[in-house]
Scaffold this motif. Structure first.
Motif, PDB file in Angstrom:
ATOM      1  N   TYR A  24     -53.796  60.094  31.178  1.00 57.45           N
ATOM      2  CA  TYR A  24     -53.921  61.377  30.489  1.00 57.45           C
ATOM      3  C   TYR A  24     -54.088  62.506  31.503  1.00 57.45           C
ATOM      4  N   LEU A  46     -45.973  71.340  26.340  1.00 60.38           N
ATOM      5  CA  LEU A  46     -45.928  69.878  26.301  1.00 60.38           C
ATOM      6  C   LEU A  46     -45.881  69.241  27.686  1.00 60.38           C
ATOM      7  N   PRO A  82     -47.578  68.742  31.614  1.00 59.94           N
ATOM      8  CA  PRO A  82     -48.931  68.785  32.170  1.00 59.94           C
ATOM      9  C   PRO A  82     -49.248  70.095  32.881  1.00 59.94           C
ATOM     10  N   LEU A  84     -54.229  67.235  37.408  1.00 59.20           N
ATOM     11  CA  LEU A  84     -53.092  67.400  36.510  1.00 59.20           C
ATOM     12  C   LEU A  84     -53.515  66.891  35.138  1.00 59.20           C
ATOM     13  N   MET A 111     -52.615  66.375  31.032  1.00 57.47           N
ATOM     14  CA  MET A 111     -51.599  66.353  29.977  1.00 57.47           C
ATOM     15  C   MET A 111     -52.130  67.114  28.773  1.00 57.47           C
ATOM     16  N   PRO A 112     -51.317  67.984  28.185  1.00 51.80           N
ATOM     17  CA  PRO A 112     -51.804  68.690  26.997  1.00 51.80           C
ATOM     18  C   PRO A 112     -51.778  67.798  25.755  1.00 51.80           C
ATOM     19  N   VAL A 113     -52.333  68.302  24.677  1.00 50.62           N
ATOM     20  CA  VAL A 113     -52.286  67.621  23.393  1.00 50.62           C
ATOM     21  C   VAL A 113     -51.283  68.395  22.544  1.00 50.62           C
ATOM     22  N   ARG A 114     -50.441  67.664  21.850  1.00 52.58           N
ATOM     23  CA  ARG A 114     -49.429  68.301  21.009  1.00 52.58           C
ATOM     24  C   ARG A 114     -50.110  68.983  19.822  1.00 52.58           C
TER      25      ARG A 114
END
Lengths: 339, 219
Positions: A153, A317, A319, A333, A335-338
């Motif tokens: 993540y 969408l 990172p 880094l 990761m975003p959440v949708r």
């Protein structure tokens, strides 16, 4: 001490007294910690004491000197009145610990390494089902040492200049987390062998089995440039995310609307309510909204060693990259959440 | 499907000779022409059989079945207790366990999870003994047959071994190597796969499905 091991003997600590020095060894067959302590010894000797009970007993004794006597299959622990008599474990059953050190060692400032490990360690996974992700990658990078950890993540990268390293080895973070607490953060020798990694100080030694797996190809995840860049106070961002997290809990992401003049944080939880706030900062790029898990964001920002943090993004969408202003030795880094 | 129950004596001549003395048996003649002779016991296995294509000549009290390989089956029918035909219609085939099927679908969409550089040729690639789950090509251009199971046990490795044997007879595909894929591969299955030169890989079903959820991952 081997709470993860089925071997009862590994629930014990090997205590060896020789010439006024106590050497304590604990192992779970994967991680071995050996520490040294100057003691006032009446007689040299060896015993294996039940680790948890002995440690708890010593902790609960009134403050002052502690006296330990091993004789006739029992270990007596006393200090200012109370007296514990614990059954000794078999010295003969205790595994033989190989004390040799691989030929190639690197000298590091323990404090620097311990701090760098704590920065990347937040991104290491604790899920034993994917052992590769529970490790910290030690690898050679442009003449220095690079530490990398990821739980898929987020990915944390820390470049430590001035420490020479060769090759790349994956070391369980579970063991590295104990490094400062056990062998201390003084001058340290690090040996990265094919099977084991060893960390040695004058306080002790930590040895851990290397993870024999291929670390994900992370370099391709770090683009050369990002079109959007936010600069904001680390303190303000951390406080704002902490407030948002009150509403969000762990599973609801915090939205960051990045726009000229700063960032607006908002969190909406349908059955509970919402929170929004604006943090001033500088932003270059297209106005956009990106959402992150609050805990991952907090941990990443918290690990940055700078008063001002930079968040770089591509789109909602892809990172986002966090680091300190003017300092990319530590990069996080996320990761975003949708939405 | 023709179902015959009869007192019969059976003689087979072909790769070897076999004789079934007189007894009451079940004779099945399937729509594709294959013929099977079953006894009361013996589980699913017929006592004797003749695969299609074959040629059946019915005479009074005696059937002759022959095929192109020179095999001959003679059934002497002493007394017929039942002779009936039932139209079973088309069979939908064996339904795989839902998770397994879903796993196969997810892996067909992202075969690189199994091995870097793997590209799908097709799902359910037919072989004479049934379809192999995924047929792929690896980074070096070699054909790869992949068997997907929820739990990776020895029988799955056996199954893949049989597929590989058939696939490797096809000059257009050979050499074909195998990868046995499951959520968890049992230690015995790992040993057997390795011994047979078959690679194995474990995949995380939740992770594969994760691509469809809001939780995004770096890799």
């Amino acid at each position: 001490m081997g709470s993860r091991s089925p071997l009862p003997i590994l629930q014990g600590l090997l205590c060896e007294v020789e010439g006024g020095r106590l050497r304590v060894t604990g192992t779970d067959n994967e991680v071995t910690v050996r520490t040294y302590l100057e003691v006032e010894a009446l007689e040299d000797g060896v015993t294996v004491i039940p680790a948890k009970l002995a440690a708890d007993a010593v902790r609960k004794l009134p403050s002052g000197a502690v006296s330990v006597t091993a004789a006739d299959g029992e270990v007596e622990i006393t200090g200012n009145g109370p007296r514990f008599r614990l059954r000794e474990l078999s010295v003969a059953d205790y595994p033989k610990i190989d004390d040799s050190l691989p030929a190639d060692t690197i000298d590091v400032v323990g404090e620097t390494l311990v701090k760098a490990l704590s920065q990347v360690g937040i991104a290491a996974s604790t899920d034993d089902a994917r052992p590769t992700l529970t490790g910290v990658l030690f690898e050679e990078n442009e003449g220095g040492l690079r530490l990398v950890a990821t739980d898929s993540y987020r990915l944390a990268v820390r470049d430590v200049l001035g420490i020479g390293a060769t090759g790349s080895k994956l070391v369980p973070y579970r063991a590295l987390r104990e490094l400062g607490r056990t062998v201390g953060d003084g001058p340290m020798k690090v040996a990265l062998g094919d099977r084991e990694a060893a960390f040695l100080t004058d306080q002790g030694r930590l040895t851990v089995r290397i993870i024999d797996a291929t670390f994900p190809k992370y370099r391709q995840l770090l683009p050369d440039s990002y079109p959007n860049r936010l600069e904001v106070s680390k303190q303000h961002l951390l406080e704002a995310v902490a407030r948002a997290a009150l509403v969000a809990e762990d599973h609801i992401p915090v939205r960051l609307n990045l726009h000229e003049g700063g960032v607006e944080l908002s969190v909406i939880r349908q059955e509970v309510g919402e929170e929004t706030e604006h943090i001033e900062g500088t932003y270059e790029g297209e106005e956009m909204t990106i959402a992150f898990n609050t805990r991952y964001l907090t941990e990443g920002v918290g690990a940055i060693d700078s008063d001002t943090v930079v968040l770089q993004t591509i789109d909602a969408l892809k990172p986002g990259l966090l680091h300190g202003v003017g300092d990319e030795d530590f990069r996080y880094l996320l990761m975003p959440v949708r939405l | 499907m023709r179902i015959v129950v009869a007192d019969c004596t059976v003689n087979y001549a072909g790769r070897l000779s076999a004789h079934l003395p007189r007894a009451t048996r079940l004779i099945l003649i399937k729509a594709d022409g294959s013929l099977l002779i079953h006894a009361e016991a013996g589980a699913y296995k017929p006592l004797n059989w003749m695969n299609a294509p074959n040629h059946l000549v019915e005479e009074e009290g005696r059937w002759f079945i022959t095929n192109g390989k020179g095999e001959e089956l003679t059934i002497d029918l002493h007394e017929i207790h039942m002779d009936t035909a039932v139209e079973l219609g088309e069979d939908p085939g064996l339904q795989k366990d839902g998770v397994e099927l879903e796993l196969q679908r997810l892996l067909s969409e992202q075969p690189e999870v199994i091995e870097e550089g793997l590209a799908l040729i097709r799902r359910e690639y037919p072989t004479p003994i049934g379809p192999v789950d995924l047929l792929c090509r690896d980074a070096s251009g070699t054909t790869v047959a992949i068997e997907v199971k929820r739990r990776g046990e020895i029988d799955g490795v056996e199954q893949l071994t049989r597929y590989l044997e058939f696939l490797n007879r096809d000059e257009r595909l050979a050499p074909v190597r195998g990868i046995f894929v499951a959520q968890t591969v049992k230690p015995q299955a790992r040993v057997l796969a390795t011994d047979r030169g078959i690679d194995w890989a474990e995949v995380d079903y939740e992770l594969l499905r994760g691509a469809d959820t809001d939780i995004l991952r770096l890799f």
